[in-house]
Design an enzyme around this catalytic site. Sequence first.
Site, PDB file in Angstrom:
ATOM      1  N   SER A  39      30.357  39.080  43.130  1.00  0.00           N
ATOM      2  CA  SER A  39      29.755  38.887  41.856  1.00  0.00           C
ATOM      3  C   SER A  39      28.381  38.189  41.957  1.00  0.00           C
ATOM      4  O   SER A  39      28.309  36.947  42.233  1.00  0.00           O
ATOM      5  CB  SER A  39      30.586  38.267  41.151  1.00  0.00           C
ATOM      6  OG  SER A  39      31.536  39.010  40.171  1.00  0.00           O
ATOM      7  N   HIS A  68      28.235  43.936  39.453  1.00  0.00           N
ATOM      8  CA  HIS A  68      28.620  44.655  40.594  1.00  0.00           C
ATOM      9  C   HIS A  68      27.739  46.041  40.702  1.00  0.00           C
ATOM     10  O   HIS A  68      28.131  46.773  39.990  1.00  0.00           O
ATOM     11  CB  HIS A  68      30.031  44.813  40.807  1.00  0.00           C
ATOM     12  CG  HIS A  68      30.708  43.457  41.207  1.00  0.00           C
ATOM     13  ND1 HIS A  68      31.150  43.464  42.540  1.00  0.00           N
ATOM     14  CD2 HIS A  68      31.177  42.538  40.645  1.00  0.00           C
ATOM     15  CE1 HIS A  68      31.815  42.380  42.592  1.00  0.00           C
ATOM     16  NE2 HIS A  68      31.808  41.718  41.392  1.00  0.00           N
ATOM     17  N   HIS A  90      38.171  45.588  41.725  1.00  0.00           N
ATOM     18  CA  HIS A  90      39.281  44.592  41.694  1.00  0.00           C
ATOM     19  C   HIS A  90      40.684  45.070  41.250  1.00  0.00           C
ATOM     20  O   HIS A  90      40.798  46.093  40.557  1.00  0.00           O
ATOM     21  CB  HIS A  90      38.963  43.401  40.941  1.00  0.00           C
ATOM     22  CG  HIS A  90      37.562  42.866  41.129  1.00  0.00           C
ATOM     23  ND1 HIS A  90      36.365  43.513  40.633  1.00  0.00           N
ATOM     24  CD2 HIS A  90      36.855  41.726  41.636  1.00  0.00           C
ATOM     25  CE1 HIS A  90      35.198  42.898  41.186  1.00  0.00           C
ATOM     26  NE2 HIS A  90      35.614  41.855  42.117  1.00  0.00           N
ATOM     27  N   TYR A  92      42.383  43.604  39.101  1.00  0.00           N
ATOM     28  CA  TYR A  92      42.542  43.377  37.489  1.00  0.00           C
ATOM     29  C   TYR A  92      41.799  44.361  36.627  1.00  0.00           C
ATOM     30  O   TYR A  92      41.792  44.758  35.576  1.00  0.00           O
ATOM     31  CB  TYR A  92      41.626  42.257  36.971  1.00  0.00           C
ATOM     32  CG  TYR A  92      40.206  41.791  37.470  1.00  0.00           C
ATOM     33  CD1 TYR A  92      39.318  42.586  36.694  1.00  0.00           C
ATOM     34  CD2 TYR A  92      39.698  40.941  38.373  1.00  0.00           C
ATOM     35  CE1 TYR A  92      37.722  42.495  36.944  1.00  0.00           C
ATOM     36  CE2 TYR A  92      38.502  40.774  38.592  1.00  0.00           C
ATOM     37  CZ  TYR A  92      37.759  41.374  37.882  1.00  0.00           C
ATOM     38  OH  TYR A  92      36.259  41.457  38.180  1.00  0.00           O
ATOM     39  N   GLU A  93      41.039  45.430  37.355  1.00  0.00           N
ATOM     40  CA  GLU A  93      40.225  46.584  36.746  1.00  0.00           C
ATOM     41  C   GLU A  93      41.469  47.771  36.514  1.00  0.00           C
ATOM     42  O   GLU A  93      41.037  48.586  35.941  1.00  0.00           O
ATOM     43  CB  GLU A  93      39.255  47.310  37.525  1.00  0.00           C
ATOM     44  CG  GLU A  93      37.699  46.201  37.763  1.00  0.00           C
ATOM     45  CD  GLU A  93      36.808  46.628  38.558  1.00  0.00           C
ATOM     46  OE1 GLU A  93      36.080  47.355  38.220  1.00  0.00           O
ATOM     47  OE2 GLU A  93      36.776  46.096  39.692  1.00  0.00           O
ATOM     48  N   ALA A 120      32.426  35.194  44.508  1.00  0.00           N
ATOM     49  CA  ALA A 120      32.384  34.078  43.458  1.00  0.00           C
ATOM     50  C   ALA A 120      33.563  33.641  43.514  1.00  0.00           C
ATOM     51  O   ALA A 120      34.576  34.104  43.404  1.00  0.00           O
ATOM     52  CB  ALA A 120      31.694  34.745  42.075  1.00  0.00           C
ATOM     53  N   MET A 218      39.446  36.084  42.338  1.00  0.00           N
ATOM     54  CA  MET A 218      40.391  37.435  41.870  1.00  0.00           C
ATOM     55  C   MET A 218      40.038  38.731  43.101  1.00  0.00           C
ATOM     56  O   MET A 218      40.012  39.670  42.604  1.00  0.00           O
ATOM     57  CB  MET A 218      39.743  37.872  40.505  1.00  0.00           C
ATOM     58  CG  MET A 218      39.797  36.575  39.648  1.00  0.00           C
ATOM     59  SD  MET A 218      39.278  37.172  37.943  1.00  0.00           S
ATOM     60  CE  MET A 218      39.452  35.845  36.997  1.00  0.00           C
ATOM     61  N   SER A 219      39.405  38.350  44.089  1.00  0.00           N
ATOM     62  CA  SER A 219      39.128  39.358  45.303  1.00  0.00           C
ATOM     63  C   SER A 219      39.653  38.903  46.466  1.00  0.00           C
ATOM     64  O   SER A 219      40.370  38.132  46.623  1.00  0.00           O
ATOM     65  CB  SER A 219      37.526  39.533  44.988  1.00  0.00           C
ATOM     66  OG  SER A 219      36.970  38.335  45.512  1.00  0.00           O
ATOM     67  N   ASN A 242      31.578  27.818  39.585  1.00  0.00           N
ATOM     68  CA  ASN A 242      31.804  27.097  38.396  1.00  0.00           C
ATOM     69  C   ASN A 242      33.029  26.031  39.002  1.00  0.00           C
ATOM     70  O   ASN A 242      33.617  26.335  40.071  1.00  0.00           O
ATOM     71  CB  ASN A 242      32.371  27.785  37.338  1.00  0.00           C
ATOM     72  CG  ASN A 242      33.487  28.921  37.948  1.00  0.00           C
ATOM     73  OD1 ASN A 242      33.291  29.849  38.443  1.00  0.00           O
ATOM     74  ND2 ASN A 242      34.557  28.252  37.563  1.00  0.00           N
ATOM     75  N   HIS A 254      31.866  34.540  32.462  1.00  0.00           N
ATOM     76  CA  HIS A 254      31.540  35.386  33.757  1.00  0.00           C
ATOM     77  C   HIS A 254      29.859  35.178  33.628  1.00  0.00           C
ATOM     78  O   HIS A 254      29.194  35.157  34.945  1.00  0.00           O
ATOM     79  CB  HIS A 254      31.796  36.862  33.375  1.00  0.00           C
ATOM     80  CG  HIS A 254      31.226  37.685  34.459  1.00  0.00           C
ATOM     81  ND1 HIS A 254      31.880  37.601  35.806  1.00  0.00           N
ATOM     82  CD2 HIS A 254      30.540  38.640  34.795  1.00  0.00           C
ATOM     83  CE1 HIS A 254      31.362  38.594  36.761  1.00  0.00           C
ATOM     84  NE2 HIS A 254      30.580  39.185  36.117  1.00  0.00           N
TER      85      HIS A 254
HETATM   86  N1  HPA Z   1      38.647  31.643  38.668  1.00  0.00           N
HETATM   87  C1  HPA Z   1      38.922  32.625  39.448  1.00  0.00           C
HETATM   88  N2  HPA Z   1      38.232  33.609  39.822  1.00  0.00           N
HETATM   89  C2  HPA Z   1      36.576  32.998  39.855  1.00  0.00           C
HETATM   90  C3  HPA Z   1      36.529  31.718  39.245  1.00  0.00           C
HETATM   91  C4  HPA Z   1      37.324  31.178  38.557  1.00  0.00           C
HETATM   92  O1  HPA Z   1      37.181  30.006  38.071  1.00  0.00           O
HETATM   93  N3  HPA Z   1      35.214  31.670  39.318  1.00  0.00           N
HETATM   94  C5  HPA Z   1      34.672  32.873  39.679  1.00  0.00           C
HETATM   95  N4  HPA Z   1      35.674  33.736  39.935  1.00  0.00           N
END
Ligand code: HPA
Length: 285
Positions: A39, A68, A90, A92-93, A120, A218-219, A242, A254
Amino acid sequence: MQFESAARSGGGVAAAAAAVAAVDDAGARRPTVGVVLGSGLGAFGDTLARKVPYAEIPGMPQSTVQGHAGNLCLGDVEGVAVACLQGRVHLYEGHGPETVVFGVRLLAALGCRAVLLTNAAGGIAEGFAPGDLMLIVDHLNLTGTSPLLGPNDATVGPRFPDMSRAYDAALCERARVAARARGVALREGVYAGMLGPAYETPAEIRMLRTLGADAVGMSTVPEVLALRHAGVRVGAISCITNLAAGISKTPLDHAEVEATARRTRDAFVGLLGAWIVGVGAEVAP
Ligand code: HPA
């Protein structure tokens, strides 16, 4: 549980033949090092000479996520032939785990001996700050699934692949050397791979910290499983975009993830380039 077609199951490398042909048509040198850009981290792909849109690669799934792009980028980094996935899909998609790893299996089928994964991630470890880069030295698979479910293709890899050294020690060392050479601070830690798409609750982050996670995302984890199954060496770096839920004082979104990734772009692209050169030397025949 429904498995995806047996032709794809475990045999993704063989099934990627049509995709390989499409890439060969682009006329680039066969790569030895593969890269997956997470990301907001796609800028590196733009430094490579050729781009093949995923839509032109048979079987290649398209990402629906903002930030992406969908291109296979091919080119040379100081003499190292590189293939780079600019954007990934991903779990989750709604894609099955095998679809999620189609791209990295294509990198393996193209001949990549090492693949460098980027993502990320939310920072969990004490002292992590947005913009930090973290070398992944191990992971927790908390996605509840695996791309290796279903019949195993023993021509690709073993039924029960060893994961005790999933993140290649020599590639990790190459990353440390590249970071020192570029003057980039590189933290190290364990990545927890979650299903998403919701960010975690503060209680979940406390749980992950207790379990030994330093960052969460998440990847990456399904890709590492598929690549290690196929015997491809793996290295991975997270951009801490973050602080994780409950540690961060503000709600997660996001846009923040993308903005931090963009802010670290120059350090990240420089480090990645230097790492690729080192890894190219490491895996040269
Ligand atoms: N949690 C899950 N996935 C992420 C995060 C997070 O805080 N930041 C970027 N991808």
